[in-house]
Design a protein around this motif. Structure first.
Motif, PDB file in Angstrom:
ATOM      1  N   ALA A 174       0.729  -0.827  -0.101  1.00 27.37           N
ATOM      2  CA  ALA A 174      -0.936   0.265  -0.160  1.00 27.37           C
ATOM      3  C   ALA A 174       0.709   1.353  -0.024  1.00 27.37           C
ATOM      4  O   ALA A 174       1.248   1.735   1.046  1.00 27.37           O
ATOM      5  N   GLY A 197       1.563   5.394  -0.298  1.00 34.05           N
ATOM      6  CA  GLY A 197       0.191   5.986  -0.707  1.00 34.05           C
ATOM      7  C   GLY A 197       0.609   7.277   0.684  1.00 34.05           C
ATOM      8  O   GLY A 197       2.109   7.449   0.936  1.00 34.05           O
ATOM      9  N   ASN A 242       1.543  -1.623   4.752  1.00 36.27           N
ATOM     10  CA  ASN A 242       1.708  -0.318   5.141  1.00 36.27           C
ATOM     11  C   ASN A 242       3.337   0.837   4.498  1.00 36.27           C
ATOM     12  O   ASN A 242       4.280   1.162   5.364  1.00 36.27           O
ATOM     13  N   GLY A 291       2.538   4.014   3.446  1.00 34.17           N
ATOM     14  CA  GLY A 291       2.690   5.314   3.640  1.00 34.17           C
ATOM     15  C   GLY A 291       2.973   6.098   4.586  1.00 34.17           C
ATOM     16  O   GLY A 291       3.409   5.409   5.352  1.00 34.17           O
ATOM     17  N   THR A 315      -2.720   6.952   4.167  1.00 28.20           N
ATOM     18  CA  THR A 315      -2.620   5.535   3.789  1.00 28.20           C
ATOM     19  C   THR A 315      -1.334   4.687   5.930  1.00 28.20           C
ATOM     20  O   THR A 315      -1.989   3.612   5.731  1.00 28.20           O
ATOM     21  N   ASN A 339      -2.225   5.653  -3.623  1.00 20.02           N
ATOM     22  CA  ASN A 339      -3.076   6.523  -3.154  1.00 20.02           C
ATOM     23  C   ASN A 339      -1.920   6.814  -2.651  1.00 20.02           C
ATOM     24  O   ASN A 339      -1.950   7.619  -1.205  1.00 20.02           O
ATOM     25  N   VAL A 348      -4.503   0.891   6.398  1.00 22.89           N
ATOM     26  CA  VAL A 348      -3.772  -0.821   6.505  1.00 22.89           C
ATOM     27  C   VAL A 348      -4.649  -1.260   7.291  1.00 22.89           C
ATOM     28  O   VAL A 348      -5.041  -2.375   6.693  1.00 22.89           O
TER      29      VAL A 348
END
Length: 211
Positions: free
Chosen positions: A25, A27, A61, A63, A31, A90, A43
């Motif tokens: 993920a 971001g 994760n 982010g 995120t 994202n 997440v």
């Protein structure tokens, strides 16, 4: 009789568990889970949603609060470890808040999607809708980035991260319930609404990764 016995034995055995899929993920603060207790960000809530729906998934994760699309692009190569099977992208919110040229945002996201394409990784691209305070030309250009790139690179598309919350604005105290006091980041309850809406798209991404 022997064949029947074997059939009974195998029918009684549990089905093989689906292979675990690792999803990166990538971001920004949306995120990363900015402002939320551990376990209540996007997440971990999405991870739990997937497990509750029978998916064997490790959601990583990646982010970073404050990150722009340029920052995400810069750290992509070392974020994509060998075990990654798919990506959620994202990014773009901080570009929008800073009023950066949408052409730069598009270029950075395109480079990220091109890297994923070269590595054979399916992607869920998460979009945002720009406010009107930068003018209609900015909004038109920014909003067009995500569907255009998704179509060009065959990525799955979540058109607007906040769409599920926007649909609930007529509820009493909606902003207080679903958003943090800064008015930018969702609360834990807001994240839960977003995850419930976006979960099926992430589940579809997981299935693409298994194919």
């Amino acid at each position: 009789m022997r064949n029947m016995a074997l059939a009974l034995v195998f029918s009684a055995m549990p089905a093989a568990a689906a292979e675990e899929v690792t999803v990166l993920a990538l971001g920004d603060s949306l995120t990363a889970g900015y402002g939320l207790p551990e376990g209540e960000g996007f997440v971990p809530q999405m991870q739990q949603w997937l497990r509750d729906h029978g998916e064997s998934v490790s959601l990583v994760n990646a982010g970073v609060s404050g990150d722009t699309t340029a920052g995400g692009r810069a750290r992509l190569d070392w974020s994509l470890t060998p075990e990654v099977d798919a990506m959620i992208v994202n990014l773009g919110g901080n570009d929008m808040l800073r009023g950066l040229d949408p052409a730069l945002t598009r270029g950075n996201l395109e480079a990220i999607l091109k890297t994923a394409e070269d590595r054979g990784l399916p992607v869920l691209l998460v979009g945002l809708a720009a406010p009107g305070n930068y003018g209609p030309d900015f909004k038109r250009s920014f909003d067009a980035i995500f569907p255009g790139l998704a179509q060009s690179y065959g990525a799955d598309l979540e058109p607007n991260f906040f769409a599920a919350l926007a649909a609930r604005l007529d509820e009493p105290d909606a902003r207080q319930r679903y958003m943090q006091p800064d008015g930018i980041h969702p609360s834990a309850e807001g994240v839960a609404v977003i995850v419930e809406e976006m979960g099926p798209r992430v589940q579809a991404l997981v299935e693409r990764a298994r194919q």
